[in-house]
Design an enzyme around this catalytic site. Structure first.
Site, PDB file in Angstrom:
ATOM      1  N   GLY A 225     -10.410  28.865 -26.206  1.00  0.00           N
ATOM      2  CA  GLY A 225     -10.736  30.153 -25.604  1.00  0.00           C
ATOM      3  C   GLY A 225     -10.445  30.365 -24.305  1.00  0.00           C
ATOM      4  O   GLY A 225      -9.865  29.268 -23.590  1.00  0.00           O
TER       5      GLY A 225
ATOM      6  N   GLN B  35     -10.297  33.878 -15.984  1.00  0.00           N
ATOM      7  CA  GLN B  35      -9.892  32.685 -15.696  1.00  0.00           C
ATOM      8  C   GLN B  35      -8.452  32.770 -15.275  1.00  0.00           C
ATOM      9  O   GLN B  35      -8.065  31.930 -14.778  1.00  0.00           O
ATOM     10  CB  GLN B  35     -10.054  31.910 -16.907  1.00  0.00           C
ATOM     11  CG  GLN B  35     -11.156  31.482 -17.187  1.00  0.00           C
ATOM     12  CD  GLN B  35     -11.532  30.539 -18.481  1.00  0.00           C
ATOM     13  OE1 GLN B  35     -11.414  30.979 -19.580  1.00  0.00           O
ATOM     14  NE2 GLN B  35     -11.541  29.223 -18.178  1.00  0.00           N
TER      15      GLN B  35
ATOM     16  N   CYS C 220     -14.076  23.254 -20.010  1.00  0.00           N
ATOM     17  CA  CYS C 220     -13.506  24.396 -19.636  1.00  0.00           C
ATOM     18  C   CYS C 220     -12.328  24.467 -18.976  1.00  0.00           C
ATOM     19  O   CYS C 220     -12.124  23.477 -18.120  1.00  0.00           O
ATOM     20  CB  CYS C 220     -14.662  25.095 -18.635  1.00  0.00           C
ATOM     21  SG  CYS C 220     -14.100  26.700 -18.026  1.00  0.00           S
ATOM     22  N   LEU C 221     -11.414  25.260 -19.029  1.00  0.00           N
ATOM     23  CA  LEU C 221     -10.146  25.102 -18.417  1.00  0.00           C
ATOM     24  C   LEU C 221     -10.088  25.339 -16.912  1.00  0.00           C
ATOM     25  O   LEU C 221      -9.346  24.920 -16.218  1.00  0.00           O
ATOM     26  CB  LEU C 221      -9.050  26.220 -19.241  1.00  0.00           C
ATOM     27  CG  LEU C 221      -8.828  25.874 -20.626  1.00  0.00           C
ATOM     28  CD1 LEU C 221      -7.871  27.113 -21.202  1.00  0.00           C
ATOM     29  CD2 LEU C 221      -8.006  24.531 -20.894  1.00  0.00           C
TER      30      LEU C 221
ATOM     31  N   HIS D 226     -19.650  31.125 -24.468  1.00  0.00           N
ATOM     32  CA  HIS D 226     -18.757  30.520 -23.361  1.00  0.00           C
ATOM     33  C   HIS D 226     -17.928  31.527 -22.724  1.00  0.00           C
ATOM     34  O   HIS D 226     -18.043  31.717 -21.308  1.00  0.00           O
ATOM     35  CB  HIS D 226     -18.065  29.219 -23.537  1.00  0.00           C
ATOM     36  CG  HIS D 226     -17.453  28.518 -22.595  1.00  0.00           C
ATOM     37  ND1 HIS D 226     -17.665  27.251 -22.208  1.00  0.00           N
ATOM     38  CD2 HIS D 226     -16.177  28.668 -21.998  1.00  0.00           C
ATOM     39  CE1 HIS D 226     -16.679  26.896 -21.233  1.00  0.00           C
ATOM     40  NE2 HIS D 226     -15.997  28.060 -21.191  1.00  0.00           N
ATOM     41  N   GLU D 227     -17.139  32.117 -23.430  1.00  0.00           N
ATOM     42  CA  GLU D 227     -16.265  33.176 -23.068  1.00  0.00           C
ATOM     43  C   GLU D 227     -16.877  34.364 -22.344  1.00  0.00           C
ATOM     44  O   GLU D 227     -16.627  34.978 -21.543  1.00  0.00           O
ATOM     45  CB  GLU D 227     -15.149  33.805 -24.117  1.00  0.00           C
ATOM     46  CG  GLU D 227     -14.463  32.534 -24.628  1.00  0.00           C
ATOM     47  CD  GLU D 227     -13.887  31.549 -23.821  1.00  0.00           C
ATOM     48  OE1 GLU D 227     -13.471  31.902 -22.554  1.00  0.00           O
ATOM     49  OE2 GLU D 227     -13.502  30.618 -24.145  1.00  0.00           O
TER      50      GLU D 227
ATOM     51  N   HIS E 182     -18.236  34.044 -18.919  1.00  0.00           N
ATOM     52  CA  HIS E 182     -17.243  34.032 -18.029  1.00  0.00           C
ATOM     53  C   HIS E 182     -17.020  35.486 -17.747  1.00  0.00           C
ATOM     54  O   HIS E 182     -16.964  35.741 -16.378  1.00  0.00           O
ATOM     55  CB  HIS E 182     -15.644  33.654 -18.403  1.00  0.00           C
ATOM     56  CG  HIS E 182     -15.566  32.190 -18.486  1.00  0.00           C
ATOM     57  ND1 HIS E 182     -15.654  31.535 -17.198  1.00  0.00           N
ATOM     58  CD2 HIS E 182     -15.267  31.360 -19.363  1.00  0.00           C
ATOM     59  CE1 HIS E 182     -15.146  30.314 -17.535  1.00  0.00           C
ATOM     60  NE2 HIS E 182     -15.051  30.165 -18.829  1.00  0.00           N
TER      61      HIS E 182
HETATM   62  O1  GNR Z   1     -10.970  24.833 -24.581  1.00  0.00           O
HETATM   63  C1  GNR Z   1     -12.280  24.888 -24.357  1.00  0.00           C
HETATM   64  N1  GNR Z   1     -12.950  23.968 -25.164  1.00  0.00           N
HETATM   65  C2  GNR Z   1     -14.243  24.417 -25.211  1.00  0.00           C
HETATM   66  C3  GNR Z   1     -15.127  23.519 -25.982  1.00  0.00           C
HETATM   67  C4  GNR Z   1     -16.585  23.702 -26.065  1.00  0.00           C
HETATM   68  C5  GNR Z   1     -17.095  24.715 -25.794  1.00  0.00           C
HETATM   69  C6  GNR Z   1     -16.206  25.619 -25.222  1.00  0.00           C
HETATM   70  C7  GNR Z   1     -15.167  25.506 -24.795  1.00  0.00           C
HETATM   71  S1  GNR Z   1     -14.097  26.842 -24.349  1.00  0.00           S
HETATM   72  C8  GNR Z   1     -12.640  25.941 -23.480  1.00  0.00           C
HETATM   73  C9  GNR Z   1     -11.687  26.883 -22.875  1.00  0.00           C
HETATM   74  C10 GNR Z   1     -12.379  27.593 -21.655  1.00  0.00           C
HETATM   75  O2  GNR Z   1     -12.576  27.372 -20.808  1.00  0.00           O
HETATM   76  N2  GNR Z   1     -12.771  29.001 -22.039  1.00  0.00           N
HETATM   77  O3  GNR Z   1     -13.297  29.723 -20.900  1.00  0.00           O
HETATM   78 NI    NI Z   2     -14.200  28.293 -19.955  1.00  0.00          NI
END
Ligand code: GNR
Ligand code: NI
Length: 175
Positions: free
Chosen positions: A46, A51, A94-95, A136-137, A140
């Site tokens: 995601g 980001q 999270c990236l 999660h997204e 953000h």
């Molecule tokens: O790549 C991602 N893996 C992930 C694993 C478990 C729960 C959420 C994520 S999202 C993350 C990519 C990211 O930072 N998205 O904002």
């Molecule tokens: Ni993230």
């Protein structure tokens, strides 16, 4: 298409509430394509526009497993309409927090309204990893990151490790 630099925490854009998209134009469609390319390159499942330094309510996800057909999704102005009472725990990453992981509990299922890349209103129901990833997204877009859901002790440890990596110049992401 282009691979965009991904912001690493702490960064002010990651803490800001993103602005709704007023009209879905070629500019939005180009950014969504660049975000998908950036996400696949990372690789991640995601990516939210903040980001990559763009404070607009847009995100992409693809939770297809390796070897499965890709399932790219593009969501504009997403809104959570409904959440299940039961929670699911996932080890999240999270990236914007490279190499950091922590367990987060969130509603196991969600119903979400959004605009697709043509500007059409749509709705999806999600569960499992997709439900977790979409929440999660959407976090953000509200300036919320996964470490905001864990204990202060774990959060402090993760932020310290990131600071150390930044100081050592071991992060290839932007800034
Ligand atoms: O790549 C991602 N893996 C992930 C694993 C478990 C729960 C959420 C994520 S999202 C993350 C990519 C990211 O930072 N998205 O904002
Ligand atoms: Ni993230």
């Amino acid at each position: 298409m282009a691979i965009l630099p991904i912001l690493v925490a702490p960064h002010p854009v990651l803490k800001r509430k993103a602005q709704p998209v007023a009209a879905v134009t070629d500019e939005e469609r180009r950014l969504l394509d660049d975000m998908l390319e950036t996400m696949y390159d990372a690789p991640g499942i995601g990516l939210a526009a903040p980001q990559v330094g763009v404070s607009k309510r847009m995100l992409v996800v693809d939770v297809a497993r390796e070897g499965e057909a890709p399932q790219p999704m593009k969501l504009i102005n997403p809104e959570i309409l409904e959440t299940s009472d039961d929670l699911a725990a996932y080890e999240e990453g999270c990236l914007s927090f490279p190499d950091q992981f922590a367990e987060v509990k969130r509603p196991a299922a969600v119903r979400i309204a959004y605009l697709d890349e043509t500007g059409e209103a749509r709705e999806i129901k999600a569960e499992g990893l997709l439900a977790t990833c979409l929440q999660h997204e959407i976090d953000h877009l509200d300036g919320v990151v996964f470490v905001d859901h864990i204990s202060q002790l774990k959060r402090t440890m993760i932020l310290r490790k990131l600071q150390k990596l930044k100081k050592q110049g071991r992060l290839q992401a932007a800034e």
